[in-house]
Design a protein around this motif. Structure first.
Motif, PDB file in Angstrom:
ATOM      1  N   VAL A  37       5.759  49.928 -38.774  1.00  0.00           N
ATOM      2  CA  VAL A  37       6.444  48.564 -38.038  1.00  0.00           C
ATOM      3  C   VAL A  37       7.982  47.967 -39.332  1.00  0.00           C
ATOM      4  CG1 VAL A  37       6.970  46.462 -36.871  1.00  0.00           C
ATOM      5  CG2 VAL A  37       5.360  48.153 -36.494  1.00  0.00           C
ATOM      6  N   LEU A  38       7.483  48.010 -40.235  1.00  0.00           N
ATOM      7  CA  LEU A  38       8.068  47.708 -41.174  1.00  0.00           C
ATOM      8  C   LEU A  38       9.131  47.987 -42.324  1.00  0.00           C
ATOM      9  CD1 LEU A  38       5.457  44.930 -43.164  1.00  0.00           C
ATOM     10  CD2 LEU A  38       7.187  44.943 -41.454  1.00  0.00           C
ATOM     11  N   ILE A  39       8.673  49.309 -42.051  1.00  0.00           N
ATOM     12  CA  ILE A  39       9.573  50.582 -42.944  1.00  0.00           C
ATOM     13  C   ILE A  39      10.790  50.244 -41.516  1.00  0.00           C
ATOM     14  CG2 ILE A  39       9.806  53.350 -43.219  1.00  0.00           C
ATOM     15  CD1 ILE A  39       7.134  52.948 -44.089  1.00  0.00           C
ATOM     16  N   SER A  40      10.881  50.062 -40.488  1.00  0.00           N
ATOM     17  CA  SER A  40      11.191  50.582 -39.302  1.00  0.00           C
ATOM     18  C   SER A  40      12.468  49.118 -39.508  1.00  0.00           C
ATOM     19  CB  SER A  40      11.029  50.794 -37.959  1.00  0.00           C
ATOM     20  OG  SER A  40       9.999  49.880 -37.639  1.00  0.00           O
ATOM     21  N   GLY A  41      12.045  47.877 -39.638  1.00  0.00           N
ATOM     22  CA  GLY A  41      13.190  46.902 -40.152  1.00  0.00           C
ATOM     23  C   GLY A  41      12.350  46.231 -39.595  1.00  0.00           C
ATOM     24  N   GLU A  42      11.537  46.206 -38.772  1.00  0.00           N
ATOM     25  CA  GLU A  42      10.805  45.006 -37.948  1.00  0.00           C
ATOM     26  C   GLU A  42       9.238  44.123 -38.246  1.00  0.00           C
ATOM     27  OE1 GLU A  42      13.024  44.035 -35.353  1.00  0.00           O
ATOM     28  OE2 GLU A  42      14.525  46.389 -35.256  1.00  0.00           O
ATOM     29  N   ILE A  43       8.655  43.790 -37.232  1.00  0.00           N
ATOM     30  CA  ILE A  43       7.454  43.418 -37.705  1.00  0.00           C
ATOM     31  C   ILE A  43       6.507  42.842 -36.144  1.00  0.00           C
ATOM     32  CG2 ILE A  43       8.643  41.150 -37.583  1.00  0.00           C
ATOM     33  CD1 ILE A  43       6.518  39.857 -39.565  1.00  0.00           C
ATOM     34  N   ILE A  89      10.297  46.245 -24.321  1.00  0.00           N
ATOM     35  CA  ILE A  89      11.006  45.089 -24.438  1.00  0.00           C
ATOM     36  C   ILE A  89      12.090  44.017 -25.605  1.00  0.00           C
ATOM     37  CG2 ILE A  89      10.479  42.150 -24.254  1.00  0.00           C
ATOM     38  CD1 ILE A  89       7.773  42.525 -22.691  1.00  0.00           C
ATOM     39  N   HIS A  90      11.285  44.850 -26.618  1.00  0.00           N
ATOM     40  CA  HIS A  90      12.086  44.399 -27.457  1.00  0.00           C
ATOM     41  C   HIS A  90      13.369  45.344 -27.544  1.00  0.00           C
ATOM     42  CE1 HIS A  90      13.880  44.528 -31.598  1.00  0.00           C
ATOM     43  NE2 HIS A  90      13.800  45.658 -31.817  1.00  0.00           N
ATOM     44  N   VAL A  91      13.853  47.196 -27.485  1.00  0.00           N
ATOM     45  CA  VAL A  91      14.720  48.194 -27.424  1.00  0.00           C
ATOM     46  C   VAL A  91      15.526  47.679 -26.314  1.00  0.00           C
ATOM     47  CG1 VAL A  91      12.932  49.206 -28.215  1.00  0.00           C
ATOM     48  CG2 VAL A  91      13.317  49.453 -26.354  1.00  0.00           C
ATOM     49  N   PHE A  92      14.197  47.046 -24.654  1.00  0.00           N
ATOM     50  CA  PHE A  92      15.222  46.996 -23.562  1.00  0.00           C
ATOM     51  C   PHE A  92      15.876  45.680 -23.460  1.00  0.00           C
ATOM     52  CE2 PHE A  92      12.240  51.146 -23.004  1.00  0.00           C
ATOM     53  CZ  PHE A  92      14.299  51.823 -22.999  1.00  0.00           C
ATOM     54  N   PRO A  96      14.525  39.964 -30.731  1.00  0.00           N
ATOM     55  CA  PRO A  96      14.056  39.923 -31.957  1.00  0.00           C
ATOM     56  C   PRO A  96      12.505  40.458 -31.648  1.00  0.00           C
ATOM     57  CG  PRO A  96      15.344  37.803 -31.868  1.00  0.00           C
ATOM     58  CD  PRO A  96      15.257  39.124 -30.565  1.00  0.00           C
ATOM     59  N   SER A  97      12.160  40.801 -32.397  1.00  0.00           N
ATOM     60  CA  SER A  97      10.682  42.048 -32.736  1.00  0.00           C
ATOM     61  C   SER A  97       9.997  40.514 -32.692  1.00  0.00           C
ATOM     62  CB  SER A  97      10.057  42.825 -33.404  1.00  0.00           C
ATOM     63  OG  SER A  97      10.887  42.466 -35.140  1.00  0.00           O
ATOM     64  N   PHE A  98      10.247  40.002 -34.122  1.00  0.00           N
ATOM     65  CA  PHE A  98       9.530  38.145 -33.934  1.00  0.00           C
ATOM     66  C   PHE A  98       8.931  37.360 -33.075  1.00  0.00           C
ATOM     67  CE2 PHE A  98       9.039  33.744 -35.061  1.00  0.00           C
ATOM     68  CZ  PHE A  98       8.324  34.467 -36.201  1.00  0.00           C
ATOM     69  N   ILE A  99       9.959  38.086 -31.811  1.00  0.00           N
ATOM     70  CA  ILE A  99       9.369  36.417 -30.421  1.00  0.00           C
ATOM     71  C   ILE A  99       8.654  37.942 -29.954  1.00  0.00           C
ATOM     72  CG2 ILE A  99      10.579  35.369 -28.825  1.00  0.00           C
ATOM     73  CD1 ILE A  99      11.180  34.293 -31.751  1.00  0.00           C
ATOM     74  N   LYS A 187      11.012  53.159 -31.485  1.00  0.00           N
ATOM     75  CA  LYS A 187      10.720  52.200 -31.540  1.00  0.00           C
ATOM     76  C   LYS A 187       9.393  52.047 -31.137  1.00  0.00           C
ATOM     77  CE  LYS A 187      14.031  49.526 -34.086  1.00  0.00           C
ATOM     78  NZ  LYS A 187      14.439  48.328 -33.985  1.00  0.00           N
ATOM     79  N   ILE A 188       9.823  52.873 -29.486  1.00  0.00           N
ATOM     80  CA  ILE A 188       8.630  52.226 -28.652  1.00  0.00           C
ATOM     81  C   ILE A 188       7.151  52.888 -29.712  1.00  0.00           C
ATOM     82  CG2 ILE A 188       7.609  52.250 -26.610  1.00  0.00           C
ATOM     83  CD1 ILE A 188      11.109  51.953 -25.261  1.00  0.00           C
ATOM     84  N   LEU A 189       7.603  53.838 -30.167  1.00  0.00           N
ATOM     85  CA  LEU A 189       6.790  54.993 -30.675  1.00  0.00           C
ATOM     86  C   LEU A 189       6.149  54.210 -31.396  1.00  0.00           C
ATOM     87  CD1 LEU A 189       7.336  58.138 -30.367  1.00  0.00           C
ATOM     88  CD2 LEU A 189       5.532  57.433 -29.278  1.00  0.00           C
TER      89      LEU A 189
END
Length: 289
Positions: A37-43, A89-92, A96-99, A187-189
């Motif tokens: 997740v972090l490598i992809s820039g999210e959390i 939910i994040h991508v569609f 933000p992934s944090f929320i 991202k979903i994967l």
């Protein structure tokens, strides 16, 4: 390690070393998914609650007479579903992934409290103890499971197109999209993988405690993030290695174990751990600049 071995010679005994590695397995396994997740820039802030939910699912199924395999699969599917929901939910919805994951943190924990009525799940078959307390020769079963997870995770990150795409998404998502990387799907994967690792950790944790605890997993999301960051995974995405995540988890385990051997209060341990996280992130920022 040198300082601890001098102050407390018992630190370097084989039994204590095995104990340290066994203690870090939960954080280290969750750290695998968190690294993706972090490598992809999210959390992902929901892993602790997903860990608790999977532990409750597996123990409830076992208590109600389901077989071991079916119970474990149902727990892992639940964890993967939570990850899929986070990612979708994040991508569609473009939230933000944090929320999104902070919301899942509360939802998953709430489900745990509702289905258990805040009571522990007991009455489990003795065979369930093997996962969290068993040994393969001199090696604890949780360590074996962790090693298998790391081998698979390392192979996926380093040698597959999906793994390389995680780095490209974290490095520059627009460039990745323009170069044909299926950003939405990947991202979903990635979040499904994160959910699965949290689920595996939850099963091991519930087996170790030989019960389903509604409060299990509290704070594990912060420990997993700390392990990744201490191990060199960038908080801005695009950089990180799984072996670094394991070393980060091991460093935290060594420090905690050492402070326990020196009878240092848990209150001071929290202060030290917090300082280590801040220093690690600060060094990462300095290197990035």
């Amino acid at each position: 390690i040198v300082i601890l071995s001098v102050i407390r010679p018992v630190f370097l005994t084989p039994d204590n070393i095995i104990n340290v590695i066994r203690q870090v397995t939960i954080v280290a396994i969750i750290g695998i998914g968190m690294s993706f997740v972090l490598i992809s820039g999210e959390i992902d802030l929901s892993v602790g609650s997903i860990c608790a939910l999977s532990g409750i699912i597996v123990t409830m199924c076992l208590r109600d007479g389901f077989g071991m395999t079916v119970s474990i699969l149902l727990a892992l599917c639940t964890a993967a579903l939570c990850g899929a929901i986070n990612g979708s939910i994040h991508v569609f919805a473009k939230i933000p992934s944090f929320i999104v994951t902070m919301g899942m943190l509360n939802v998953a924990r709430g489900i745990v409290l509702v289905i258990t009525n805040s009571y522990s799940i007991t009455g489990l078959p003795d065979s369930f103890k093997v996962i969290g307390r068993g040994y393969v020769g001199p090696i604890p079963v949780p360590v074996v499971i962790m090693a298998v997870c790391y081998v698979i995770g390392f192979a996926v990150l380093k040698y597959t197109k999906f793994g390389r795409s995680a780095y490209s998404i974290g490095g520059n998502i627009e460039a990745a999209r323009l170069s044909g990387v299926p950003v939405v799907k990947n991202k979903i994967l990635i979040y499904i993988i994160c959910g699965l690792t949290a689920g595996i950790a939850g099963i091991i944790l519930s087996s170790r405690m030989f019960s389903g605890q509604p409060s299990a997993g509290n704070g594990l999301e912060l420990d997993a993030i700390a392990a990744c960051v201490i191990g060199g995974t960038s908080t801005t995405g695009g950089k990180g290695r799984l072996w670094g995540t394991f070393l980060g988890a091991l460093i935290m385990g060594i420090i905690t174990n050492g402070m326990n051997l020196m009878n240092i209060s848990t209150n001071w341990q929290l202060i030290v751990q917090g300082m280590i996280i801040v220093i690690a992130v600060g060094l990462d920022r300095i290197k990035s600049n």
